[in-house]
Design an enzyme around this catalytic site. Structure first.
Site, PDB file in Angstrom:
ATOM      1  N   HIS A 238       0.813  -1.212   0.000  1.00 36.93           N
ATOM      2  CA  HIS A 238       0.000   0.000   0.000  1.00 36.93           C
ATOM      3  C   HIS A 238       0.851   1.269   0.000  1.00 36.93           C
ATOM      4  CE1 HIS A 238       0.584  -0.160   4.471  1.00 36.93           C
ATOM      5  NE2 HIS A 238       0.499   1.146   4.358  1.00 36.93           N
ATOM      6  N   ASP A 269      -0.422  -7.393   0.958  1.00 38.98           N
ATOM      7  CA  ASP A 269       0.210  -6.086   1.163  1.00 38.98           C
ATOM      8  C   ASP A 269       1.703  -6.245   0.914  1.00 38.98           C
ATOM      9  OD1 ASP A 269       0.486  -3.428   1.687  1.00 38.98           O
ATOM     10  OD2 ASP A 269      -0.142  -3.524   3.785  1.00 38.98           O
ATOM     11  N   GLY A 349       3.383   5.833   9.070  1.00 37.74           N
ATOM     12  CA  GLY A 349       4.737   6.003   8.539  1.00 37.74           C
ATOM     13  C   GLY A 349       5.624   4.819   8.817  1.00 37.74           C
ATOM     14  N   SER A 351       4.710   1.828   8.141  1.00 41.63           N
ATOM     15  CA  SER A 351       4.370   0.830   7.138  1.00 41.63           C
ATOM     16  C   SER A 351       5.580   0.404   6.320  1.00 41.63           C
ATOM     17  CB  SER A 351       3.302   1.377   6.189  1.00 41.63           C
ATOM     18  OG  SER A 351       2.038   1.362   6.773  1.00 41.63           O
ATOM     19  N   SER A 367       2.133  -3.789   7.922  1.00 41.85           N
ATOM     20  CA  SER A 367       0.992  -3.485   7.066  1.00 41.85           C
ATOM     21  C   SER A 367       0.151  -2.369   7.679  1.00 41.85           C
ATOM     22  CB  SER A 367       0.132  -4.731   6.852  1.00 41.85           C
ATOM     23  OG  SER A 367      -1.037  -4.412   6.114  1.00 41.85           O
TER      24      SER A 367
END
Length: 407
Positions: A238, A269, A349, A351, A367
């Protein structure tokens, strides 16, 4: 319909223990702590409440889990109901194997505590599969939305399929289960304190960033990888789309890093970024304290494993694995299946950032998480209710034909 729909049932809590690399399985507990990076040991003691005296027994139990989990599953066959690592009342650790039968076939395995439960793992997975199929068959604008249904998972510790809901969303949960045809006797509800959110943030980046209008989106580097002669790193899908150029460093002094080579989201993801040839790959994870943790491999840790994650927003935090094969509903962004759920603190942030065990086994990339409404992280939530999810690394590596860079 089962009474478990009328109110959430208290789920048994397990304390999770880190997975060890295969080369460490023959080592004794007496010197186990000597192999752990001191910075990692300090973070584990800080976030998990493990004392230096408890650490050797802690690591011995994790080795038992890796040695005996497969043997227990084979011995119990169709009655196998899962396994995990649990902290006892006296602070010690125990490897638990569950069986829907007598469990007699596993009782002779050294270091294994056998527990009798109602449902086999196969039965729980069948009910989970019914929920999955129902969610995937929904048609936008036609089917009833999932509403307050946040996530669903098989939970061996409570011997149930757990559906997580927004406060007051029990009716949505009942509809979801009823329409799926899943066995209601296996399903319990729990109420989330937050809302599932992806963790990319449109601010000035310090890990890697990409332009979003006049601002920048920010995510965190996962694990360095290679694909033949091509350098790169694994991260969350993502965070960007294939072909999207990314930079490293602050906005005022950003350095071209590379571009997304492949990205898949929702559903999974997963993504990897191919970096420019001038960059150097190191098989390490920063601990945000002036040091790093070496990556030794990617042996998957069991339910009950302790692990830490590294990200640009909340830095280096540790916690434990709660469940695997979670499906998280990110609302309008779609749902993601196959995630691992933890109680580790995280924020927007983070991720794409790296998850690693005490002995350097890479686990996955961040994720998302359940964040309190209006908050940028879930660090204020109690560890008992906190939920953060990562995309397991090994399926990502296989999917894109990548090789993990180790130290």
């Amino acid at each position: 319909m089962s009474s478990s729909f009328s109110s959430p049932r208290a789920l048994r809590r397990s304390f999770l223990v880190a997975a060890a690399s295969a080369v460490a399985l023959v080592s004794g507990a007496a010197s186990a702590s000597d192999r752990i990076d001191p910075r990692l040991q300090q973070a584990m003691q800080r976030d998990l409440g493990i004392s230096a005296k408890q650490l050797p027994q802690y690591l011995q139990t994790e080795r038992t889990s890796l040695l005996q989990a497969g043997a227990a599953e084979r011995a119990l066959g169709s009655t196998f109901a899962g396994s995990w690592i649990e902290r006892q009342a006296d602070g010690s650790f125990q490897f638990v194997v569950a069986s829907s039968g007598t469990g007699r076939a596993a009782r002779g395995l050294a270091g294994v505590q056998v527990r009798t439960v109602r449902h086999s793992l196969r039965q729980l997975e069948n009910s989970f599969a019914a929920l999955q199929a129902s969610a995937k068959s929904r048609v936008a604008g036609v089917s009833k939305p999932l509403g307050g249904v946040h996530s669903w998972r098989v939970d061996p510790v409570s011997n149930s399929v757990v559906v997580s809901l927004a406060p007051g969303a029990e009716a949505d949960g009942v509809d979801f289960v009823a329409l799926s045809g899943a066995d209601a006797s296996m399903v319990v509800f729990e109420t989330d304190e937050g809302v599932p959110q992806l963790l990319a943030e449109v601010v000035g980046g310090i890990e890697y960033s990409w332009p979003v209008g006049q601002q920048y989106g920010v995510c965190s580097v996962g694990f360095p990888v290679t694909k033949g002669e091509i350098k790169g790193f694994a991260t969350a899908g993502h965070c960007g789309k294939a072909g999207q150029a990314v930079n490293v460093g602050p906005r005022a002094d950003k350095i071209p890093l590379g571009a997304f080579s492949a990205s898949d989201f929702p559903g999974t993801d997963t993504a990897w970024v191919a970096v420019n040839a001038n960059h150097i790959l190191a098989g390490k994870v920063t601990d945000y304290n002036g040091g790093s943790v070496a990556v030794k491999g990617s042996v998957e840790a069991p339910i009950g494993a302790a692990l830490c994650r590294s990200g640009r927003t909340t830095f280096y935090k540790c916690g434990t694995i709660r469940s695997k094969n979670i499906t998280a509903n990110y609302g309008a962004s779609g749902s993601v299946s196959g995630l691992t759920e933890t109680n580790v603190c995280t924020g927007k942030g983070d991720s794409g950032g790296a998850w690693i065990t005490s002995e350097g086994q890479a686990q996955g990339v961040t994720s998302g998480g359940s964040l309190p409404v209006g908050s940028n992280d879930n660090c204020s939530a109690s560890a008992n209710t906190r939920k953060t999810w990562f995309q397991p690394l090994n399926p990502l590596l296989t999917k894109y034909g990548l090789t993990l860079v180790t130290d």
